[in-house]
Design an enzyme around this catalytic site. Structure first.
Site, PDB file in Angstrom:
ATOM      1  N   LYS A  13     -50.453 -16.729  22.001  1.00  0.00           N
ATOM      2  CA  LYS A  13     -50.829 -17.948  22.734  1.00  0.00           C
ATOM      3  C   LYS A  13     -52.036 -18.620  22.083  1.00  0.00           C
ATOM      4  O   LYS A  13     -52.041 -19.820  21.843  1.00  0.00           O
ATOM      5  CB  LYS A  13     -51.187 -17.629  24.194  1.00  0.00           C
ATOM      6  CG  LYS A  13     -50.073 -16.999  24.989  1.00  0.00           C
ATOM      7  CD  LYS A  13     -50.479 -16.760  26.424  1.00  0.00           C
ATOM      8  CE  LYS A  13     -51.625 -15.774  26.602  1.00  0.00           C
ATOM      9  NZ  LYS A  13     -51.307 -14.395  26.155  1.00  0.00           N
ATOM     10  N   ARG A  88     -52.872 -17.301  35.307  1.00  0.00           N
ATOM     11  CA  ARG A  88     -52.303 -15.968  35.098  1.00  0.00           C
ATOM     12  C   ARG A  88     -51.731 -15.394  36.374  1.00  0.00           C
ATOM     13  O   ARG A  88     -51.173 -14.295  36.355  1.00  0.00           O
ATOM     14  CB  ARG A  88     -53.388 -15.024  34.585  1.00  0.00           C
ATOM     15  CG  ARG A  88     -53.334 -14.768  33.075  1.00  0.00           C
ATOM     16  CD  ARG A  88     -54.450 -13.794  32.740  1.00  0.00           C
ATOM     17  NE  ARG A  88     -54.262 -13.084  31.523  1.00  0.00           N
ATOM     18  CZ  ARG A  88     -54.864 -13.408  30.368  1.00  0.00           C
ATOM     19  NH1 ARG A  88     -55.626 -14.464  30.292  1.00  0.00           N
ATOM     20  NH2 ARG A  88     -54.692 -12.651  29.308  1.00  0.00           N
ATOM     21  N   ARG A 127     -55.168  -6.824  15.818  1.00  0.00           N
ATOM     22  CA  ARG A 127     -55.888  -8.091  16.046  1.00  0.00           C
ATOM     23  C   ARG A 127     -57.365  -7.921  15.726  1.00  0.00           C
ATOM     24  O   ARG A 127     -57.983  -6.932  16.079  1.00  0.00           O
ATOM     25  CB  ARG A 127     -55.731  -8.516  17.505  1.00  0.00           C
ATOM     26  CG  ARG A 127     -56.645  -9.695  17.854  1.00  0.00           C
ATOM     27  CD  ARG A 127     -56.162 -10.510  19.014  1.00  0.00           C
ATOM     28  NE  ARG A 127     -56.129  -9.792  20.277  1.00  0.00           N
ATOM     29  CZ  ARG A 127     -55.654 -10.337  21.398  1.00  0.00           C
ATOM     30  NH1 ARG A 127     -55.177 -11.560  21.408  1.00  0.00           N
ATOM     31  NH2 ARG A 127     -55.639  -9.617  22.507  1.00  0.00           N
ATOM     32  N   ARG A 160     -61.328  -6.026  19.704  1.00  0.00           N
ATOM     33  CA  ARG A 160     -61.700  -6.183  21.113  1.00  0.00           C
ATOM     34  C   ARG A 160     -61.570  -4.868  21.872  1.00  0.00           C
ATOM     35  O   ARG A 160     -60.606  -4.134  21.667  1.00  0.00           O
ATOM     36  CB  ARG A 160     -60.807  -7.243  21.766  1.00  0.00           C
ATOM     37  CG  ARG A 160     -61.256  -8.647  21.462  1.00  0.00           C
ATOM     38  CD  ARG A 160     -60.240  -9.686  21.862  1.00  0.00           C
ATOM     39  NE  ARG A 160     -59.644  -9.494  23.181  1.00  0.00           N
ATOM     40  CZ  ARG A 160     -58.803 -10.369  23.735  1.00  0.00           C
ATOM     41  NH1 ARG A 160     -58.467 -11.473  23.084  1.00  0.00           N
ATOM     42  NH2 ARG A 160     -58.288 -10.141  24.913  1.00  0.00           N
ATOM     43  N   ARG A 171     -52.550  -3.902  30.627  1.00  0.00           N
ATOM     44  CA  ARG A 171     -52.496  -5.369  30.633  1.00  0.00           C
ATOM     45  C   ARG A 171     -51.052  -5.868  30.652  1.00  0.00           C
ATOM     46  O   ARG A 171     -50.748  -6.870  31.290  1.00  0.00           O
ATOM     47  CB  ARG A 171     -53.239  -5.933  29.407  1.00  0.00           C
ATOM     48  CG  ARG A 171     -54.733  -5.681  29.495  1.00  0.00           C
ATOM     49  CD  ARG A 171     -55.433  -5.992  28.190  1.00  0.00           C
ATOM     50  NE  ARG A 171     -55.444  -7.413  27.905  1.00  0.00           N
ATOM     51  CZ  ARG A 171     -55.684  -7.923  26.703  1.00  0.00           C
ATOM     52  NH1 ARG A 171     -55.915  -7.124  25.677  1.00  0.00           N
ATOM     53  NH2 ARG A 171     -55.691  -9.205  26.542  1.00  0.00           N
TER      54      ARG A 171
HETATM   55  P1  ADP Z   1     -52.737 -14.033  22.706  1.00  0.00           P
HETATM   56  O1  ADP Z   1     -53.675 -15.221  22.675  1.00  0.00           O
HETATM   57  O2  ADP Z   1     -51.386 -14.377  23.295  1.00  0.00           O
HETATM   58  O3  ADP Z   1     -53.345 -12.824  23.346  1.00  0.00           O
HETATM   59  P2  ADP Z   1     -53.158 -13.979  19.800  1.00  0.00           P
HETATM   60  O4  ADP Z   1     -52.894 -15.414  19.418  1.00  0.00           O
HETATM   61  O5  ADP Z   1     -54.567 -13.517  19.804  1.00  0.00           O
HETATM   62  O6  ADP Z   1     -52.423 -13.637  21.205  1.00  0.00           O
HETATM   63  O7  ADP Z   1     -52.266 -13.059  18.831  1.00  0.00           O
HETATM   64  C1  ADP Z   1     -52.276 -11.629  18.947  1.00  0.00           C
HETATM   65  C2  ADP Z   1     -52.289 -10.999  17.560  1.00  0.00           C
HETATM   66  O8  ADP Z   1     -51.056 -11.262  16.888  1.00  0.00           O
HETATM   67  C3  ADP Z   1     -53.394 -11.576  16.646  1.00  0.00           C
HETATM   68  O9  ADP Z   1     -53.861 -10.539  15.810  1.00  0.00           O
HETATM   69  C4  ADP Z   1     -52.671 -12.654  15.857  1.00  0.00           C
HETATM   70  O10 ADP Z   1     -53.307 -12.876  14.596  1.00  0.00           O
HETATM   71  C5  ADP Z   1     -51.276 -12.051  15.700  1.00  0.00           C
HETATM   72  N1  ADP Z   1     -50.200 -13.059  15.688  1.00  0.00           N
HETATM   73  C6  ADP Z   1     -50.162 -14.253  16.341  1.00  0.00           C
HETATM   74  N2  ADP Z   1     -49.003 -14.912  16.106  1.00  0.00           N
HETATM   75  C7  ADP Z   1     -48.266 -14.109  15.293  1.00  0.00           C
HETATM   76  C8  ADP Z   1     -46.944 -14.201  14.701  1.00  0.00           C
HETATM   77  N3  ADP Z   1     -46.160 -15.256  14.925  1.00  0.00           N
HETATM   78  N4  ADP Z   1     -46.539 -13.159  13.937  1.00  0.00           N
HETATM   79  C9  ADP Z   1     -47.328 -12.073  13.736  1.00  0.00           C
HETATM   80  N5  ADP Z   1     -48.568 -11.919  14.250  1.00  0.00           N
HETATM   81  C10 ADP Z   1     -49.034 -12.914  15.023  1.00  0.00           C
HETATM   82  P1  AMP Z   2     -57.281 -13.131  26.866  1.00  0.00           P
HETATM   83  O1  AMP Z   2     -58.337 -13.469  25.860  1.00  0.00           O
HETATM   84  O2  AMP Z   2     -56.534 -14.359  27.370  1.00  0.00           O
HETATM   85  O3  AMP Z   2     -56.353 -12.030  26.410  1.00  0.00           O
HETATM   86  O4  AMP Z   2     -58.056 -12.570  28.154  1.00  0.00           O
HETATM   87  C1  AMP Z   2     -58.809 -11.379  28.096  1.00  0.00           C
HETATM   88  C2  AMP Z   2     -59.104 -10.881  29.511  1.00  0.00           C
HETATM   89  O5  AMP Z   2     -59.882 -11.859  30.231  1.00  0.00           O
HETATM   90  C3  AMP Z   2     -57.887 -10.633  30.388  1.00  0.00           C
HETATM   91  O6  AMP Z   2     -57.293  -9.363  30.160  1.00  0.00           O
HETATM   92  C4  AMP Z   2     -58.510 -10.739  31.786  1.00  0.00           C
HETATM   93  O7  AMP Z   2     -59.249  -9.571  32.110  1.00  0.00           O
HETATM   94  C5  AMP Z   2     -59.515 -11.863  31.601  1.00  0.00           C
HETATM   95  N1  AMP Z   2     -58.897 -13.184  31.905  1.00  0.00           N
HETATM   96  C6  AMP Z   2     -58.669 -14.210  31.037  1.00  0.00           C
HETATM   97  N2  AMP Z   2     -58.089 -15.237  31.654  1.00  0.00           N
HETATM   98  C7  AMP Z   2     -57.917 -14.871  32.963  1.00  0.00           C
HETATM   99  C8  AMP Z   2     -57.346 -15.487  34.119  1.00  0.00           C
HETATM  100  N3  AMP Z   2     -56.802 -16.718  34.066  1.00  0.00           N
HETATM  101  N4  AMP Z   2     -57.364 -14.789  35.271  1.00  0.00           N
HETATM  102  C9  AMP Z   2     -57.899 -13.572  35.346  1.00  0.00           C
HETATM  103  N5  AMP Z   2     -58.425 -12.911  34.302  1.00  0.00           N
HETATM  104  C10 AMP Z   2     -58.447 -13.555  33.115  1.00  0.00           C
END
Ligand code: ADP
Ligand code: AMP
Length: 214
Positions: A13, A88, A127, A160, A171
């Site tokens: 995302k 969420r 990541r 992280r 999660r």
């Molecule tokens: P989210 O915001 O949904 O938690 P991220 O954008 O941080 O996810 O992506 C999660 C991990 O996967 C990161 O390490 C990112 O660099 C990697 N990633 C994102 N898109 C792709 C893809 N299309 N293919 C492979 N790895 C990806």
């Molecule tokens: P993210 O960076 O989107 O993966 O979010 C990391 C963490 O932040 C999540 O696992 C939750 O603990 C918290 N968080 C982020 N966005 C929300 C939301 N909209 N509602 C509740 N918790 C959130």
């Protein structure tokens, strides 16, 4: 253009939201980034949010909803925005809709980035995140030029705390229970668009541009 990114934690995302924000010149608003910035700065909100985030739990709606509603009312959001990680829960979505409705606005697209759970665990362990500029990388799929250093701003990258496999599992459970119902919620509102998030990130983005328009 008001856009919501839906999908499991690690679906990509944030990666796609940053590309959307750049292309369409709209702000990228990530609640996760806002909480992490607060943790880094030692604020009261950061201290409270950390207790939940470290356990893989959602931060309570009382700490989350007003924050986003105030943010999207700011001047730089008048031409739209891409929300990443919010809503969420169904109550979060309802609160957002109510606030938007009062201003005669609505969400145009809820883009669901679809990735099976098996792929997620692998993505999360690889990541690497930059707490200074918010960039995200993957040690195999999206590597940096210099290991451990952000290409964009030169800061050191971190793994992280909540990306450890045990926490990721929790999660994912919470995602299926509380966040996945939003897919039907936005489908019923006619705003849902789905993309295959297992493709290469550039191909996922091309599919998104196909939905949003050039
Ligand atoms: P989210 O915001 O949904 O938690 P991220 O954008 O941080 O996810 O992506 C999660 C991990 O996967 C990161 O390490 C990112 O660099 C990697 N990633 C994102 N898109 C792709 C893809 N299309 N293919 C492979 N790895 C990806
Ligand atoms: P993210 O960076 O989107 O993966 O979010 C990391 C963490 O932040 C999540 O696992 C939750 O603990 C918290 N968080 C982020 N966005 C929300 C939301 N909209 N509602 C509740 N918790 C959130």
């Amino acid at each position: 253009m008001k856009i919501i990114m839906l999908g499991a934690p690690g679906a990509g995302k944030g990666t796609q939201a940053k590309m959307i924000a750049d292309k369409y010149a709209i702000p990228h608003i990530s609640t996760g980034d806002i909480f992490r910035a607060n943790i880094k700065n030692g604020t009261e909100l950061g201290k409270k949010a950390k207790e939940y985030m470290d356990k893989g739990l959602l931060v309570p709606d009382e700490l989350t909803v007003d924050l986003v509603i105030d943010r999207v009312a700011q001047e730089d959001c008048k031409n739209g925005y891409v929300l990443d990680g919010f809503p969420r829960t169904i109550p979060q979505a309802e609160s957002l809709d109510k606030a938007l409705d009062e201003r005669g606005e609505k969400i145009d697209y809820a883009i669901n980035v679809e990735v099976p759970d098996d792929n997620i665990i692998n993505r999360m362990s690889g990541r690497r995140a930059c707490l200074s500029c918010g960039a995200t990388y993957h040690i195999v799929h999206i590597p940096t030029k210099v290991e451990g250093i952000c290409d964009r701003c030169g800061a050191e990258l971190i793994l992280r705390d909540d990306d450890k496999p045990e926490t990721v599992k929790k999660r994912l459970d919470i995602y299926h229970e509380q966040t996945q119902p939003l897919i039907d919620y936005y489908s019923e509102k006619g705003a849902l668009a789905e993309v295959d998030g297992t493709k290469d990130m550039k191909d996922v983005f091309a599919d998104i541009v196909g939905i949003l328009g050039e």
